[in-house]
Design an enzyme around this catalytic site. Structure first.
Site, PDB file in Angstrom:
ATOM      1  N   CYS A 170       0.850  -1.170   0.000  1.00  0.00           N
ATOM      2  CA  CYS A 170       0.000   0.000   0.000  1.00  0.00           C
ATOM      3  C   CYS A 170       0.890   1.226   0.000  1.00  0.00           C
ATOM      4  CB  CYS A 170      -0.866   0.063   1.260  1.00  0.00           C
ATOM      5  SG  CYS A 170      -1.934  -1.374   1.466  1.00  0.00           S
ATOM      6  N   GLY A 213       1.874  -2.776   4.946  1.00  0.00           N
ATOM      7  CA  GLY A 213       2.594  -3.934   5.476  1.00  0.00           C
ATOM      8  C   GLY A 213       1.628  -5.053   5.772  1.00  0.00           C
ATOM      9  N   CYS A 244      12.637  -4.822   2.605  1.00  0.00           N
ATOM     10  CA  CYS A 244      12.170  -5.694   1.502  1.00  0.00           C
ATOM     11  C   CYS A 244      12.949  -5.397   0.229  1.00  0.00           C
ATOM     12  CB  CYS A 244      10.680  -5.455   1.252  1.00  0.00           C
ATOM     13  SG  CYS A 244      10.098  -6.264  -0.253  1.00  0.00           S
ATOM     14  N   TYR A 252      11.078  -4.363  -7.849  1.00  0.00           N
ATOM     15  CA  TYR A 252       9.813  -4.239  -8.579  1.00  0.00           C
ATOM     16  C   TYR A 252       8.903  -3.125  -8.077  1.00  0.00           C
ATOM     17  CZ  TYR A 252       4.918  -5.210  -9.670  1.00  0.00           C
ATOM     18  OH  TYR A 252       3.618  -5.089 -10.050  1.00  0.00           O
ATOM     19  N   CYS A 305       5.160 -14.212   0.102  1.00  0.00           N
ATOM     20  CA  CYS A 305       5.560 -13.127   1.003  1.00  0.00           C
ATOM     21  C   CYS A 305       4.515 -13.017   2.105  1.00  0.00           C
ATOM     22  CB  CYS A 305       5.611 -11.809   0.243  1.00  0.00           C
ATOM     23  SG  CYS A 305       5.936 -10.389   1.319  1.00  0.00           S
ATOM     24  N   CYS A 336      15.417  -8.255   3.560  1.00  0.00           N
ATOM     25  CA  CYS A 336      14.600  -9.467   3.557  1.00  0.00           C
ATOM     26  C   CYS A 336      14.677 -10.037   2.145  1.00  0.00           C
ATOM     27  CB  CYS A 336      13.141  -9.153   3.896  1.00  0.00           C
ATOM     28  SG  CYS A 336      12.061 -10.611   3.765  1.00  0.00           S
ATOM     29  N   CYS A 338      11.256 -14.517   0.106  1.00  0.00           N
ATOM     30  CA  CYS A 338      10.544 -15.163  -1.005  1.00  0.00           C
ATOM     31  C   CYS A 338      11.509 -15.752  -2.024  1.00  0.00           C
ATOM     32  CB  CYS A 338       9.568 -14.188  -1.666  1.00  0.00           C
ATOM     33  SG  CYS A 338      10.338 -12.665  -2.210  1.00  0.00           S
TER      34      CYS A 338
HETATM   35  P1  5GP Z   1       3.967 -13.750 -14.541  1.00  0.00           P
HETATM   36  O1  5GP Z   1       4.675 -14.153 -15.803  1.00  0.00           O
HETATM   37  O2  5GP Z   1       4.578 -14.352 -13.354  1.00  0.00           O
HETATM   38  O3  5GP Z   1       2.489 -14.015 -14.652  1.00  0.00           O
HETATM   39  O4  5GP Z   1       4.081 -12.166 -14.411  1.00  0.00           O
HETATM   40  C1  5GP Z   1       5.333 -11.543 -14.356  1.00  0.00           C
HETATM   41  C2  5GP Z   1       5.127 -10.052 -14.295  1.00  0.00           C
HETATM   42  O5  5GP Z   1       4.444  -9.743 -13.076  1.00  0.00           O
HETATM   43  C3  5GP Z   1       6.412  -9.251 -14.284  1.00  0.00           C
HETATM   44  O6  5GP Z   1       6.334  -8.317 -15.355  1.00  0.00           O
HETATM   45  C4  5GP Z   1       6.417  -8.514 -12.967  1.00  0.00           C
HETATM   46  O7  5GP Z   1       6.835  -7.170 -13.149  1.00  0.00           O
HETATM   47  C5  5GP Z   1       4.977  -8.558 -12.520  1.00  0.00           C
HETATM   48  N1  5GP Z   1       4.833  -8.629 -11.044  1.00  0.00           N
HETATM   49  C6  5GP Z   1       5.695  -9.071 -10.141  1.00  0.00           C
HETATM   50  N2  5GP Z   1       5.187  -8.971  -8.891  1.00  0.00           N
HETATM   51  C7  5GP Z   1       3.984  -8.430  -9.011  1.00  0.00           C
HETATM   52  C8  5GP Z   1       2.985  -8.039  -8.057  1.00  0.00           C
HETATM   53  O8  5GP Z   1       3.141  -8.181  -6.845  1.00  0.00           O
HETATM   54  N3  5GP Z   1       1.854  -7.472  -8.574  1.00  0.00           N
HETATM   55  C9  5GP Z   1       1.672  -7.283  -9.915  1.00  0.00           C
HETATM   56  N4  5GP Z   1       0.537  -6.718 -10.332  1.00  0.00           N
HETATM   57  N5  5GP Z   1       2.587  -7.655 -10.839  1.00  0.00           N
HETATM   58  C10 5GP Z   1       3.729  -8.212 -10.392  1.00  0.00           C
HETATM   59 FE1  SF4 Z   2       9.958  -8.503   0.203  1.00  0.00          FE
HETATM   60 FE2  SF4 Z   2      10.063 -11.079  -0.533  1.00  0.00          FE
HETATM   61 FE3  SF4 Z   2      10.622 -10.345   1.978  1.00  0.00          FE
HETATM   62 FE4  SF4 Z   2       8.139 -10.188   1.035  1.00  0.00          FE
HETATM   63  S1  SF4 Z   2       9.329 -12.063   1.365  1.00  0.00           S
HETATM   64  S2  SF4 Z   2       9.206  -8.662   2.280  1.00  0.00           S
HETATM   65  S3  SF4 Z   2       8.493  -9.576  -1.102  1.00  0.00           S
HETATM   66  S4  SF4 Z   2      11.774  -9.806   0.107  1.00  0.00           S
HETATM   67 MG    MG Z   3       6.392  -6.170 -15.048  1.00  0.00          MG
END
Ligand code: 5GP
Ligand code: SF4
Ligand code: MG
Length: 464
Positions: free
Chosen positions: A2, A104, A237, A243, A384, A435, A438
């Site tokens: 958030c 969080g 994190c 990302y 996570c 961290c 994951c």
């Molecule tokens: P996948 O191929 O796993 O379906 O999607 C990969 C894409 O998901 C990557 O482009 C990455 O940037 C995006 N992504 C990674 N983590 C998250 C998240 O927590 N939320 C959203 N909406 N996209 C994510």
């Molecule tokens: Fe970040 Fe991964 Fe740790 Fe979650 S488990 S706080 S996404 S490093």
């Molecule tokens: Mg992406």
């Protein structure tokens, strides 16, 4: 995940907060809300489902009078995506009002909640954050900052908070420092925000990070702070740098743009693609990492995928061939760039692999001869519990398949991930104090057994 924002001492605090939330939209798109407190200590709030610009109107902001305000953009991890679960939470108690916005995920919320329910508390939402509000209302301390310290003592997991009690604005960060939170100066007032890009938009000057375990209070007498919890081993994190955060922000004291470029440099060193003709990003989240890969490898960076910015969360997945269609609505390949070429496709992460598989099919359909996928973080092998909504283990492609199997499943010629060491050494302030649970499976808290129950229905990653 958030976005949170708070301001004290600004003539139209709600309007400042509204502006700040626009810059924190990437941290949560499900709902947005603002609570403001006026000079007579009257708290008023509004919370809407959807984006900041859709739900919160400028006209409404004018009704939220006062020089103190907090705001929130929500991305649900604990509790379903409904208006009841939108924040800030606004509650009345014997001492007046409490407004609270949380970023969080509390790992012992279920235990704390059932203890409160056993002694008669009634909850209005399914959010973990509401537990803190109940604990605040029961606190014995009288001063707002000590009330908050008392309420947070025994709360485990990840939290960054902005809270208004009476006419005091408070900010707190958990003792492991999981999520980012900064404080800035705005005229004679103060601003708190998840990321520095929200200070930029309101014209505030960055003062410093809120420290892990610290509580800062701001009222008419100014700003004061104290260490309320003994800092524990830092667990910032690392996924914020990979990302989540915006590249124009500084999180944990480091530039996100520089972090992503460095991740790209390392990726090019560790996982070169010597036969490739060009590099491209999966926009927008991997733009900076792809730029880093191109810089280090000497390959040209091309714009091979165009992202449609008008497809929001409202896009409804068609029933047939849904996943492919979903990717196609969001991304279109540039045939001119890809036809006949051996290409490196850089992305920041692979979660389920569904978006990636669709993208690779598009890239091949546009005539790419070879597709070499490079990922600027290691395989995600576990969920996570600290505020990012990655799915359960059985849905994580890397938790269940080898690299070779993933390469075959997503349809690439070669697949290379950045190593754990490579990632931790690339991010500013690394390699210690992050961290990486994951990626590594090293969880610093016991896995919250009941989190799964609190989670809303699984959702696809939007692939942004
Ligand atoms: P996948 O191929 O796993 O379906 O999607 C990969 C894409 O998901 C990557 O482009 C990455 O940037 C995006 N992504 C990674 N983590 C998250 C998240 O927590 N939320 C959203 N909406 N996209 C994510
Ligand atoms: Fe970040 Fe991964 Fe740790 Fe979650 S488990 S706080 S996404 S490093
Ligand atoms: Mg992406």
């Amino acid at each position: 995940m958030c976005g949170i924002f708070g301001v004290f001492g600004a003539p139209h605090a709600a309007e400042v907060t509204h502006l700040g939330l626009y810059s924190l939209q990437h941290r949560g798109q499900e709902s947005a809300g603002i609570v403001a407190v006026d000079g007579d200590s009257v708290a008023r709030g509004t919370r809407k489902m959807g984006l900041v610009g859709e739900g919160l109107s400028a006209v409404e902001m004018e009704k939220l009078e006062g020089q103190i305000a907090i705001g929130h953009t929500r991305y649900s991890t604990a509790g379903s995506s409904t208006l009841d679960n939108a924040q800030p939470v606004l509650a009345r108690f014997k001492g007046g009002h409490i407004a609270l916005a949380h970023n969080g995920n509390l790992t012992n919320a279920v235990e704390l909640r059932s203890r409160l329910e056993d002694s008669g508390s009634i909850f209005a939402s399914t959010m973990d954050s509401e537990v803190i509000v109940h604990r605040l209302a029961r606190a014995e301390q009288a001063l707002p900052e000590y009330m908050l310290a008392e309420a947070l003592h025994g709360v485990d997991g990840a939290y960054c908070l902005v809270v208004v009690i009476g006419e005091t604005l408070l900010a707190a960060r958990d003792p492991r420092g999981w999520r980012p939170l900064v404080v800035g100066a705005l005229g004679d007032g103060f601003v708190f925000a998840s990321e520095t890009c929200a200070l930029d938009i309101v014209g505030a000057t960055l003062l410093r990070e809120v420290l892990p375990g610290e509580i800062i209070a701001v009222d008419r007498d100014g700003m004061r702070s104290f260490q309320s919890e003994t800092p524990r081993q830092l667990h910032r994190c690392v996924f914020e740098h990979v990302y989540f955060a915006r590249p124009d922000s500084y999180v944990f004291g480091g530039s996100v743009d520089r972090a992503r470029r460095a991740l790209g440099h390392r990726l090019a060193d560790e996982q070169p693609a010597p036969t490739a003709d060009l590099v491209f990003a999966v926009p927008d989240s991997s733009n900076a990492a792809a730029l880093g890969f191109a810089e280090r490898s000497g390959l040209p960076l091309e714009l091979a995928l165009i992202r449609n910015h008008y497809v929001g969360r409202t896009f409804i997945q068609p029933t047939q061939a849904g996943r492919d269609a979903k990717v196609k609505v969001k991304f279109n390949p540039v045939r001119e760039v890809l036809a006949g070429k051996s290409v490196v496709m850089v992305d920041d992460s692979i979660v389920r692999g569904t978006t990636t598989r669709g993208l690779v099919a598009l890239v091949r359909g546009a005539g790419a001869r070879e597709v070499h996928m490079r990922v600027s973080s290691p395989p995600i092998v576990g969920p996570c519990y600290y505020g990012i909504d990655t799915p359960n283990r059985d849905e994580l492609i890397a938790a269940n398949h080898s690299i070779e199997e993933i390469a075959a499943l997503i349809g690439v010629d070669t697949l290379g991930y950045l190593s754990l060491d490579g990632m931790l050494n690339a991010v500013p302030g690394g390699p210690d104090g992050f961290c990486d649970a994951c990626f590594s499976g090293n969880y610093p808290t016991p896995a919250p057994s009941s989190l799964v129950k609190m989670r809303r229905a699984p959702r696809e990653t939007a692939g942004v």
